[in-house]
Write an enzyme that holds these catalytic residues in place. Structure first.
Site, PDB file in Angstrom:
ATOM      1  N   LYS A  32      11.959 -14.106 -17.968  1.00 10.78           N
ATOM      2  CA  LYS A  32      10.720 -13.784 -17.266  1.00 10.78           C
ATOM      3  C   LYS A  32      10.622 -12.286 -17.023  1.00 10.78           C
ATOM      4  CE  LYS A  32       9.669 -16.915 -14.161  1.00 10.78           C
ATOM      5  NZ  LYS A  32       9.980 -17.598 -12.897  1.00 10.78           N
ATOM      6  N   ARG A 103      10.689 -14.409  -7.487  1.00 12.79           N
ATOM      7  CA  ARG A 103      10.752 -15.422  -8.542  1.00 12.79           C
ATOM      8  C   ARG A 103      12.095 -15.410  -9.261  1.00 12.79           C
ATOM      9  NH1 ARG A 103       5.836 -13.817 -12.414  1.00 12.79           N
ATOM     10  NH2 ARG A 103       5.912 -16.046 -12.909  1.00 12.79           N
ATOM     11  N   GLY A 112      10.794 -24.835 -13.592  1.00 14.42           N
ATOM     12  CA  GLY A 112      10.835 -25.595 -12.354  1.00 14.42           C
ATOM     13  C   GLY A 112      12.228 -25.875 -11.808  1.00 14.42           C
ATOM     14  N   MET A 114      14.528 -23.657 -10.776  1.00 13.36           N
ATOM     15  CA  MET A 114      14.951 -22.800  -9.682  1.00 13.36           C
ATOM     16  C   MET A 114      13.738 -22.441  -8.835  1.00 13.36           C
ATOM     17  SD  MET A 114      17.855 -20.583 -11.514  1.00 13.36           S
ATOM     18  CE  MET A 114      16.711 -20.090 -12.748  1.00 13.36           C
ATOM     19  N   ARG A 376       6.152 -16.722 -22.361  1.00 13.38           N
ATOM     20  CA  ARG A 376       7.447 -17.080 -22.954  1.00 13.38           C
ATOM     21  C   ARG A 376       7.181 -17.902 -24.197  1.00 13.38           C
ATOM     22  NH1 ARG A 376       8.556 -20.879 -17.875  1.00 13.38           N
ATOM     23  NH2 ARG A 376       7.024 -22.448 -18.309  1.00 13.38           N
ATOM     24  N   HIS A 490       4.328 -31.316 -14.676  1.00 14.43           N
ATOM     25  CA  HIS A 490       5.785 -31.274 -14.810  1.00 14.43           C
ATOM     26  C   HIS A 490       6.257 -32.308 -15.826  1.00 14.43           C
ATOM     27  CE1 HIS A 490       9.919 -32.457 -13.663  1.00 14.43           C
ATOM     28  NE2 HIS A 490      10.072 -31.148 -13.562  1.00 14.43           N
ATOM     29  N   SER A 798      39.413 -31.985 -47.130  1.00 11.32           N
ATOM     30  CA  SER A 798      38.282 -32.236 -46.251  1.00 11.32           C
ATOM     31  C   SER A 798      38.832 -32.257 -44.828  1.00 11.32           C
ATOM     32  CB  SER A 798      37.622 -33.564 -46.608  1.00 11.32           C
ATOM     33  OG  SER A 798      36.542 -33.786 -45.746  1.00 11.32           O
ATOM     34  N   CYS A 865      34.403 -33.261 -42.577  1.00  9.20           N
ATOM     35  CA  CYS A 865      33.710 -34.543 -42.476  1.00  9.20           C
ATOM     36  C   CYS A 865      33.816 -35.202 -41.103  1.00  9.20           C
ATOM     37  CB  CYS A 865      34.184 -35.499 -43.564  1.00  9.20           C
ATOM     38  SG  CYS A 865      35.912 -35.944 -43.403  1.00  9.20           S
ATOM     39  N   TYR A 885      31.156 -27.463 -48.232  1.00  7.50           N
ATOM     40  CA  TYR A 885      30.177 -28.424 -47.722  1.00  7.50           C
ATOM     41  C   TYR A 885      30.598 -28.958 -46.357  1.00  7.50           C
ATOM     42  CZ  TYR A 885      33.422 -32.161 -48.997  1.00  7.50           C
ATOM     43  OH  TYR A 885      34.519 -32.979 -49.074  1.00  7.50           O
TER      44      TYR A 885
HETATM   45  P1  ADP Z   1       8.717 -21.024 -12.602  1.00  6.73           P
HETATM   46  O1  ADP Z   1       9.821 -20.274 -13.259  1.00  6.73           O
HETATM   47  O2  ADP Z   1       9.158 -22.288 -11.982  1.00  6.73           O
HETATM   48  O3  ADP Z   1       7.521 -21.147 -13.490  1.00  6.73           O
HETATM   49  P2  ADP Z   1       7.401 -18.807 -11.313  1.00  6.73           P
HETATM   50  O4  ADP Z   1       8.253 -17.724 -10.779  1.00  6.73           O
HETATM   51  O5  ADP Z   1       6.778 -18.552 -12.621  1.00  6.73           O
HETATM   52  O6  ADP Z   1       8.255 -20.147 -11.343  1.00  6.73           O
HETATM   53  O7  ADP Z   1       6.311 -19.023 -10.212  1.00  6.73           O
HETATM   54  C1  ADP Z   1       5.767 -20.210  -9.759  1.00  6.73           C
HETATM   55  C2  ADP Z   1       4.268 -20.089  -9.683  1.00  6.73           C
HETATM   56  O8  ADP Z   1       3.868 -19.007  -8.863  1.00  6.73           O
HETATM   57  C3  ADP Z   1       3.646 -19.836 -11.033  1.00  6.73           C
HETATM   58  O9  ADP Z   1       2.475 -20.583 -11.139  1.00  6.73           O
HETATM   59  C4  ADP Z   1       3.332 -18.370 -11.004  1.00  6.73           C
HETATM   60  O10 ADP Z   1       2.265 -18.050 -11.834  1.00  6.73           O
HETATM   61  C5  ADP Z   1       2.999 -18.136  -9.549  1.00  6.73           C
HETATM   62  N1  ADP Z   1       3.292 -16.748  -9.166  1.00  6.73           N
HETATM   63  C6  ADP Z   1       4.485 -16.138  -9.229  1.00  6.73           C
HETATM   64  N2  ADP Z   1       4.406 -14.858  -8.873  1.00  6.73           N
HETATM   65  C7  ADP Z   1       3.102 -14.623  -8.561  1.00  6.73           C
HETATM   66  C8  ADP Z   1       2.374 -13.471  -8.121  1.00  6.73           C
HETATM   67  N3  ADP Z   1       2.973 -12.307  -7.967  1.00  6.73           N
HETATM   68  N4  ADP Z   1       1.065 -13.620  -7.895  1.00  6.73           N
HETATM   69  C9  ADP Z   1       0.464 -14.810  -8.072  1.00  6.73           C
HETATM   70  N5  ADP Z   1       1.075 -15.930  -8.470  1.00  6.73           N
HETATM   71  C10 ADP Z   1       2.398 -15.850  -8.719  1.00  6.73           C
HETATM   72 MG    MG Z   2       6.515 -19.762 -14.280  1.00  3.61          MG
END
Ligand code: ADP
Ligand code: MG
Ligand code: MG
Length: 906
Positions: A32, A103, A112, A114, A376, A490, A798, A865, A885
């Site tokens: 991220k 984040r 989702g 963490m 991503r 989810h 083998s 094998c 192989y």
């Molecule tokens: P995950 O890794 O579980 O997707 P994120 O860190 O991406 O968690 O964040 C969870 C939610 O919060 C996402 O929908 C993201 O877009 C939103 N979010 C995170 N940071 C910001 C921010 N600075 N402003 C607005 N929304 C945010």
């Molecule tokens: Mg996210």
């Protein structure tokens, strides 16, 4: 206290002007963080922020909270200042507060798994300032309400731990909604939100004994440490386990200025994909909500709307809405905010080209301005993976090598899974329809709770919606069905990642968790009832629906052809029957690397003859019994050879301990005694005689052929006669005879002599010959060490890495189940060595054996094998060590072919 002097950079800034990192730094910044930096660099609007590196996470585990704060203090203060300058607001200010999100973000995305905290920096004063500054009181209190709730959940440990726990905050909101007679969060007014904030804080004090922290810096450090802690949370640990992610990678922490999708009708938030993650179609798609924040879209609380008009119409059709209803209540972003839609479309295009892969993006619109919050490489189904790679190749977006490297070999498996039989499908009763969230065919018995997914052998998990806690159960279930949530819920995202069939958002379902009943149109379905899901159409079907082998797409064929173009190592299959051999051929196996002959002795009459042979007291008796087995074995070989159409077939001589063939139960022992006209006592004596303390290291492999040469004779005869019979039919066969479990040259020589003499005899009888070779499995460590001497006599090697692993580690394969899981849990082993070849140890035996073998026979053919032959990282190892192989089970042949190509390219 020792002061910690930091010599390395712990904090990397991102945003428009001040960007330190880029997309290549994902190990350090997490996926991220690296991508936020990259987007900033290429001019995509991302809110400014900074990333605390994954290395700090690892340090934090040793340092603890206080020392980590000391370590980071200066860098974080500077970075916050830099955000303040860009945003023109101040962290902790009462009139013009800067709000931030904290984040998580590991090297690879763990959606989702963490935790994230939004709107951090608010307190009782700042919320008033925010309201005044934005002239939007409701927005300010909505943000505050969300913040206290998230902070309570994530940082203060008030998250529900199991299904009986209720989220205290959700419960509180639910009660207020009932009282006020409203349904949605958006219907709360300022008073409600103020009430909720006060109640939430009370709950926090009751539960934790502490007041909610009002100091933004205290809030910030708390959130940063909570993100680090979430790396070792139960969910994250399990996710890492099933996805093979090492626990020492750690997570980065991203701190970023908030942008607000919850500022009213001119604001929105959403997620989108540059292509269809379920089918691979090149169609931009996604979901959004007006006046919403963060996870609202995926949480399934409100029904998300489609981004494109086309997607919206398709969705309405599935949801059985008229065009009028759709346009009025669920219009697309394309219709509602056409300009911003165009802008978003442009960014998704730019990002896909830039990353040369399908992107999964998060965006937020704050009062008419579009921000991108994440991009991503998108998770996708196996079918989508193949289609996207081939399409991108044809579109000229990527080259052949990139297309191959974009593919995850193990995910090809999904394409080979059964689909519903079309005729059975026509007859089946459709219960209801949901969204085709993740394709495939699933049949199973209903369970309503994720932790009960193992209640039945085949279960379908039925939920209102799923949450990250349900991961383990989702993995066990054959399919997933939810009543709420869209294509990006989810359940949908996780299921596609797992390649698991999923139907989401089937609104017609009423689920009663307490009674464990699902009701549709007055019909009740109970726990344990069979249903079937069609993940490609969204249909939910009654009962068990028959399945069939899938047709493979042209794209699949193209990927396979491309693999063979680049791979230098060949792929064979382990196959014992003509049926397996045909399957193997259809998946492109270039021969059989391991035909186990013992499996041929278990069926019907054969086991009787086999037992007779084992129970015989004299050589003569044994030979007589073997004569009965000969024609059966010969016809087996004919079938195998014929199916392989001239491709090489390696036949392994009898390998398992004999006691596996004799009956151990009284009733069958009696039967055998009667059949053979001997006493029950005699049978029992023989069984007792065959008992071994350590069968895996006992009387098996070539040890059998050495003590009973008649067996080797019979098998050789069957092989040669089969080959000669086929030769008469015009099919050329050059059998490769493989002697198992050789540890000394003398063992090999003794068996080789029997084989050559027998072959000679058969050739004389037929007055004809076939070419054949004699080789050995290298599966006893001693054989690897003495490979040069053995190679003087053996035509090929083998590596039998199942046994080699067993003997190198000293772990009995039959007993390892008792301790291996614990070893993996404690991190004593990173992978199960029976699944992933242990390069460090067993791998040394493989490379040493290969080198030594080829030192005395330059062109020695070398294969592998064991089960490892179909496991991508082991295949790579074999390629790197110059093996000719690998051989694996038929269904893994495509995976091995792709893995071999990737190894050759990399
Ligand atoms: P995950 O890794 O579980 O997707 P994120 O860190 O991406 O968690 O964040 C969870 C939610 O919060 C996402 O929908 C993201 O877009 C939103 N979010 C995170 N940071 C910001 C921010 N600075 N402003 C607005 N929304 C945010
Ligand atoms: Mg996210
Ligand atoms: Mg073996």
């Amino acid at each position: 206290m020792d002061t910690i002097v930091s010599t390395t950079k712990n904090v990397y800034r991102f945003g428009d002007k001040n960007t330190d990192g880029d997309k290549t730094m994902r190990n350090l910044l997490g996926g991220k963080g690296a991508n936020l930096a990259e987007m900033g660099r290429i001019g995509i609007p991302v809110p400014p922020g900074f990333t605390i590196t994954t290395e700090v996470c690892t340090k934090y585990n040793n340092l603890g909270k206080d020392e980590t704060v000391v370590l980071l203090l200066d860098e974080v203060s500077d970075a916050i200042k830099s955000i303040e300058e860009t945003m023109g607001s101040r962290f902790g200010d009462a009139t013009n507060p800067l709000l931030i999100s904290v984040r998580s973000g590991a090297r690879v995305s763990m959606p989702g798994m963490m935790d994230t905290v939004l709107n951090l920096g608010l307190n009782d004063e700042a919320v008033l300032g925010l309201a005044k500054k934005t002239k939007n009181e409701r927005f300010a209190w909505d943000s505050y309400r969300r913040f206290v709730q998230m902070y309570g959940n994530v940082v203060l440990g008030m998250k529900p731990e199991n299904k009986d726990d209720e989220d205290p905050f959700e419960l509180c909101m639910h009660q207020l909604k009932e009282k006020r007679g409203i349904e949605l969060d958006t219907e709360f007014d300022v008073n409600d939100l103020q009430f909720l904030v006060t109640e939430f804080k009370k709950l926090i004090f009751e539960r934790t004994g502490n007041d909610f922290p009002t100091d933004p810096w205290e809030q910030l450090w708390g959130a940063i440490m909570a993100v680090f802690d979430s790396w070792n949370g139960k969910r994250a640990v399990y996710y890492r386990q099933i996805n093979g992610i090492p626990s020492d990678w750690g997570t980065a922490v991203n701190v970023q200025a908030m942008v607000f999708g919850n500022m009213g009708p001119n604001s929105a938030t959403g997620v989108c994909f540059t292509r269809d993650a379920a089918t691979g179609q090149n169609e931009f798609n996604g979901e959004y909500l007006i006046d919403a924040q963060g996870e609202d879209v995926v949480a399934g609380v409100r029904t998300p709307q489609q981004i494109t008009l086309k997607g919206s119409k398709r969705w309405a059709e599935l949801a059985k809405l008229t065009e009028e209803e759709r346009a009025k209540n669920y219009p697309s972003l394309q219709e509602v905010m056409p300009k911003l839609y165009q802008e978003l479309f442009g960014f998704q295009n730019q990002l896909e080209i830039h990353y040369r892969d399908m992107q999964d993006m998060e965006f937020t619109i704050q009062d008419g301005k579009l921000w991108i919050l994440q991009t991503r490489n998108g998770k996708r189904t196996g079918a989508a993976m193949v289609k996207i790679a081939v399409d991108m190749l044809h579109e000229g977006l990527i080259n052949e090598k990139e297309a191959l490297l974009q593919l995850i070999p193990n995910k090809l498996d999904e394409l080979l899974h059964p689909v519903f039989d079309l005729r059975a499908l026509k007859r089946a009763k459709v219960i209801a329809q949901g969204l085709p969230a993740s394709p495939g065919a699933a049949t199973g018995q209903i369970v309503f709770f994720a932790d009960e997914a193992d209640k039945f052998k085949n279960s379908i998990l039925v939920r209102m919606e799923t949450s990250p806690e349900d991961l383990e159960g989702m993995n066990i279930a054959k399919g997933i069905l939810t009543a709420r949530g869209g294509m990006t819920s989810h359940a949908a995202v996780v299921a596609r990642g797992m390649g698991k069939c999923c139907v989401s958002g089937a609104g017609a379902l009423k689920i009663n968790y307490k009674k464990r009943i699902m009701t549709v149109d007055g019909h009740e379905y109970h726990e344990g009832d069979w249903i079937s899901l069609n993940g490609s159409t969204g249909n939910i079907l009654e009962g068990k629906v028959a399945t069939m082998v899938p047709l493979l797409s042209d794209e699949f064929a193209e990927v396979m052809a491309l693999s063979d173009k680049y791979a230098t190592m060949k792929v064979r299959a382990n196959a014992d029957t003509p049926k397996d051999a045909k399957t193997a051929r259809s998946f492109g196996a270039l021969g059989i690397g391991l035909a186990r002959t013992e499996h041929m002795f278990f069926e019907g009459d054969r086991i009787k003859a086999m037992r007779e042979m084992i129970l015989a007291d004299t050589v003569k008796g044994r030979i007589l019994a073997l004569q009965a087995l000969l024609p059966m074995q010969r016809s087996d070989f004919e079938g195998l050879f014929e199916a392989m159409q001239g491709h090489p077939v390696t036949v392994r001589l009898l390998d398992p301990p004999l006691h596996e063939f004799v009956p151990h139960q009284l009733a069958t022992q009696k039967e055998l005694a009667e059949d053979l006209h001997i006493s029950l006592g005699a049978v029992k004596n023989k069984v007792a005689e065959l008992h071994e303390f350590n069968p895996m290291l006992g009387h098996r492999g070539c040890r059998l052929g050495i003590t009973y040469p008649e067996i080797t004779e019979m098998q050789t005869r069957a092989i040669m006669e089969a080959a000669l019979n086929l030769k008469e039919k015009g099919i050329t066969v050059s059998p490769e005879i493989m002697i198992p479990l050789v540890g000394t040259l003398e063992e090999f020589e003794s068996q080789e002599a029997v084989i050559r003499q027998t072959a000679q005899k058969v050739f004389e009888e037929y007055e004809d010959t076939v070419e054949f070779t004699i080789g050995t499995m290298i599966e006893v460590p001693r054989a690897a060490l003495l490979a040069d001497t053995i190679a003087e006599k053996a035509d090929f090697f083998s590596f039998g890495t199942n046994d080699l692993t067993q003997m190198a580690f000293g772990y009995s394969r039959d007993d390892a189940g008792k301790f291996l899981p614990i070893y993996l849990e404690k991190g004593i082993l990173k992978d199960d060595p029976f699944e992933v070849l242990d390069r460090e140890g067993v791998g040394q035996l493989v490379s040493l054996g290969t080198k030594k073998g080829r030192s005395s026979k330059k062109n020695l053919k070398v294969g592998l094998c064991g089960e490892h032959g179909g496991e991508p990282s082991s295949v790579e190892f074999c390629h790197d060590n110059g093996l000719d192989y690998v051989s694996c089970s038929p269904f893994r042949v495509p995976i091995a072919r792709l893995a071999a190509a990737q190894a050759a390219i990399q």
